[in-house]
Design an enzyme around this catalytic site. Structure first.
Site, PDB file in Angstrom:
ATOM      1  N   ASN A  88       0.842  -1.190   0.000  1.00 21.40           N
ATOM      2  CA  ASN A  88       0.000   0.000   0.000  1.00 21.40           C
ATOM      3  C   ASN A  88       0.879   1.242   0.000  1.00 21.40           C
ATOM      4  O   ASN A  88       1.884   1.308   0.708  1.00 21.40           O
ATOM      5  CB  ASN A  88      -0.904  -0.018   1.232  1.00 21.40           C
ATOM      6  CG  ASN A  88      -2.018   1.019   1.202  1.00 21.40           C
ATOM      7  OD1 ASN A  88      -2.533   1.405   2.243  1.00 21.40           O
ATOM      8  ND2 ASN A  88      -2.410   1.461   0.033  1.00 21.40           N
ATOM      9  N   TYR A 120      -8.216  13.474  -0.990  1.00 19.36           N
ATOM     10  CA  TYR A 120      -8.094  12.625   0.194  1.00 19.36           C
ATOM     11  C   TYR A 120      -7.710  13.479   1.389  1.00 19.36           C
ATOM     12  O   TYR A 120      -6.893  14.395   1.275  1.00 19.36           O
ATOM     13  CB  TYR A 120      -7.010  11.579  -0.075  1.00 19.36           C
ATOM     14  CG  TYR A 120      -6.558  10.798   1.122  1.00 19.36           C
ATOM     15  CD1 TYR A 120      -7.251   9.668   1.527  1.00 19.36           C
ATOM     16  CD2 TYR A 120      -5.426  11.188   1.843  1.00 19.36           C
ATOM     17  CE1 TYR A 120      -6.829   8.944   2.638  1.00 19.36           C
ATOM     18  CE2 TYR A 120      -5.002  10.463   2.943  1.00 19.36           C
ATOM     19  CZ  TYR A 120      -5.711   9.345   3.336  1.00 19.36           C
ATOM     20  OH  TYR A 120      -5.304   8.626   4.427  1.00 19.36           O
ATOM     21  N   GLU A 129     -11.458   9.694   7.919  1.00 13.86           N
ATOM     22  CA  GLU A 129     -10.627   9.626   6.721  1.00 13.86           C
ATOM     23  C   GLU A 129     -11.582   9.685   5.528  1.00 13.86           C
ATOM     24  O   GLU A 129     -12.555   8.928   5.479  1.00 13.86           O
ATOM     25  CB  GLU A 129      -9.835   8.326   6.710  1.00 13.86           C
ATOM     26  CG  GLU A 129      -8.868   8.177   5.542  1.00 13.86           C
ATOM     27  CD  GLU A 129      -8.149   6.830   5.570  1.00 13.86           C
ATOM     28  OE1 GLU A 129      -6.999   6.772   5.115  1.00 13.86           O
ATOM     29  OE2 GLU A 129      -8.740   5.833   6.048  1.00 13.86           O
ATOM     30  N   TYR A 131     -12.503  10.300   1.141  1.00  8.35           N
ATOM     31  CA  TYR A 131     -12.083  10.189  -0.251  1.00  8.35           C
ATOM     32  C   TYR A 131     -13.169  10.745  -1.172  1.00  8.35           C
ATOM     33  O   TYR A 131     -14.351  10.390  -1.035  1.00  8.35           O
ATOM     34  CB  TYR A 131     -11.902   8.730  -0.658  1.00  8.35           C
ATOM     35  CG  TYR A 131     -10.752   7.973  -0.071  1.00  8.35           C
ATOM     36  CD1 TYR A 131      -9.598   7.749  -0.808  1.00  8.35           C
ATOM     37  CD2 TYR A 131     -10.824   7.428   1.204  1.00  8.35           C
ATOM     38  CE1 TYR A 131      -8.541   7.007  -0.291  1.00  8.35           C
ATOM     39  CE2 TYR A 131      -9.782   6.682   1.731  1.00  8.35           C
ATOM     40  CZ  TYR A 131      -8.643   6.479   0.979  1.00  8.35           C
ATOM     41  OH  TYR A 131      -7.603   5.747   1.485  1.00  8.35           O
ATOM     42  N   GLU A 220      -3.085   6.618  -4.873  1.00  7.20           N
ATOM     43  CA  GLU A 220      -2.956   5.484  -3.964  1.00  7.20           C
ATOM     44  C   GLU A 220      -2.829   4.199  -4.762  1.00  7.20           C
ATOM     45  O   GLU A 220      -3.553   3.988  -5.734  1.00  7.20           O
ATOM     46  CB  GLU A 220      -4.161   5.397  -3.032  1.00  7.20           C
ATOM     47  CG  GLU A 220      -4.118   4.181  -2.124  1.00  7.20           C
ATOM     48  CD  GLU A 220      -5.018   4.303  -0.909  1.00  7.20           C
ATOM     49  OE1 GLU A 220      -5.093   3.322  -0.142  1.00  7.20           O
ATOM     50  OE2 GLU A 220      -5.641   5.364  -0.722  1.00  7.20           O
TER      51      GLU A 220
END
Length: 364
Positions: A88, A120, A129, A131, A220
């Site tokens: 990741n 993000y 968090e 997105y 990402e």
């Protein structure tokens, strides 16, 4: 991140400025002096290890857990990245703190597998968090997740989701927190993101943000390889609500449920890979009365640990787990069903959970 792979982010506030000033004197009949003004004009930088900071007036973040990731910081809001052999990684340029300003971006994005291009960011109090996904590879991050609603803005409809991360890395250390998602139906690489429209749509669904931490136009990658070359810039925050702006479509939500009994049937759909898996669990009410509020207990296979989930809350993360309904799926009518799911790490055992009981009654 695939449903929701996560990553720790560390904040940095170091700012570097190269001040260019020059005095040029030419004596002919008089002396003229020209002073060059101060400006952001840092040299390009190459990053290969985790870090945050400021470059040419923009906040940057570089994070990976392993593998080969090379990030190049260019002029203004420009950056590029190439990655391979990773589990990741998340990199990008943007702002710290973030806000509801309009975001403009352009460039290229390519991945051979699972990857996202997204606005993000993080907030605290509550710890969230989030997105706004503009483009993605071969895995749609909304897969297996219950859709809460949508917002139509900037030339497309974005589907809205919420997932939960359990005892996972965050900007404050390991924690349990929610992720908010807007996933664009017509993928693109370049355009304007009217950020306030997403924040407002989330709020209308009860998905509230806290105090803004950093916000980046992020690339990402998850267990994939790829590259991107992105330039980002900020517009102005909205001053007044638009009367002709985007519309938010909100899915009906059930009233606060009260626990009740019922007969049930459970089916699993496990999708494993390397060291992880996703399991979508469908709960069907096979009884003749509605189930109003439910808790589903099951035994997680040995060596598996839940790292995140959707459409239910999960505790603990291993062993005998209890999944409890959230506000929008607490009622299951006779013959009806609801689907929940989770992502887990495993050490080689990818078996589905077993021993399902719903509100204390065994399920078939």
């Amino acid at each position: 991140m695939n449903d929701s792979p996560v990553h720790p982010k560390r904040r940095g506030r170091d700012r570097m400025r190269l001040v260019i000033g020059g005095v040029c004197a030419v004596v002919l009949a008089a002396v003229s002096v020209t002073l060059a003004s101060n400006a952001y004009a840092e040299a390009d930088r190459t990053l290969t290890s985790n870090g945050t900071g400021f470059h040419n007036g923009y906040f940057y973040s570089y994070w990976k857990d392993n593998g080969n990731v090379t990030m190049n910081l260019g002029a203004g809001g420009q950056y590029s990245v190439q990655w391979s052999g990773i589990n990741n990684t998340v990199v990008g340029k943007g702002w710290n703190p973030g806000s509801n300003h309009t975001v403009n971006y352009s460039g290229s994005f390519s991945t051979s597998g699972n990857g996202y291009l997204a606005l993000y960011g993080w907030t605290t109090n509550p710890l969230i968090e989030y997105y706004v996904v503009e483009n993605f590879g071969n895995y749609n991050p909304s897969t297996g997740t219950q859709r809460l609603g949508s917002v139509t803005t900037d030339g497309s409809t974005y589907d809205i989701y919420r997932t939960q991360r359990v005892n996972q890395p965050s900007i404050i250390g390991n924690a349990t927190f929610y992720q908010y998602w807007s996933v664009r139906q017509q993928k693109r690489t370049g355009g304007t993101i009217t950020t306030a429209n997403h924040f407002n749509a989330w709020a209308s669904l009860g998905l509230n943000l806290g105090t803004h931490n950093y916000q980046i136009l992020a690339t990402e990658g998850f267990q994939s390889s790829g590259s991107s070359n992105i330039t980002v810039s900020a517009g102005n925050p909205p001053t007044t609500p638009s009367t002709s702006g985007p519309t938010a479509t909100v899915s009906p939500t059930a009233s606060a449920p009260q626990p009740g009994g019922g007969t049930c049937q459970v089916t699993n759909a496990v999708n494993p890979w390397n060291t992880g898996l996703v399991d979508n669990i469908t709960i069907k009410n096979t009884g003749t009365t509605a189930i109003n509020g439910w808790s589903l207990k099951f035994n997680l296979a040995s060596g598996q640990t839940i790292t995140g989930g959707w459409s239910a809350t999960y505790a603990p993360s291993s062993g005998q787990v209890t999944a409890t309904n959230v506000n929008y799926n607490g009622s299951i009518p006779p013959g009806g069903s609801t689907t929940i799911g989770f992502q887990a790490n495993h050490s080689g055992n990818t078996a589905a959970p077993s021993g399902f009981t719903l509100n204390g009654s065994a399920c078939s």
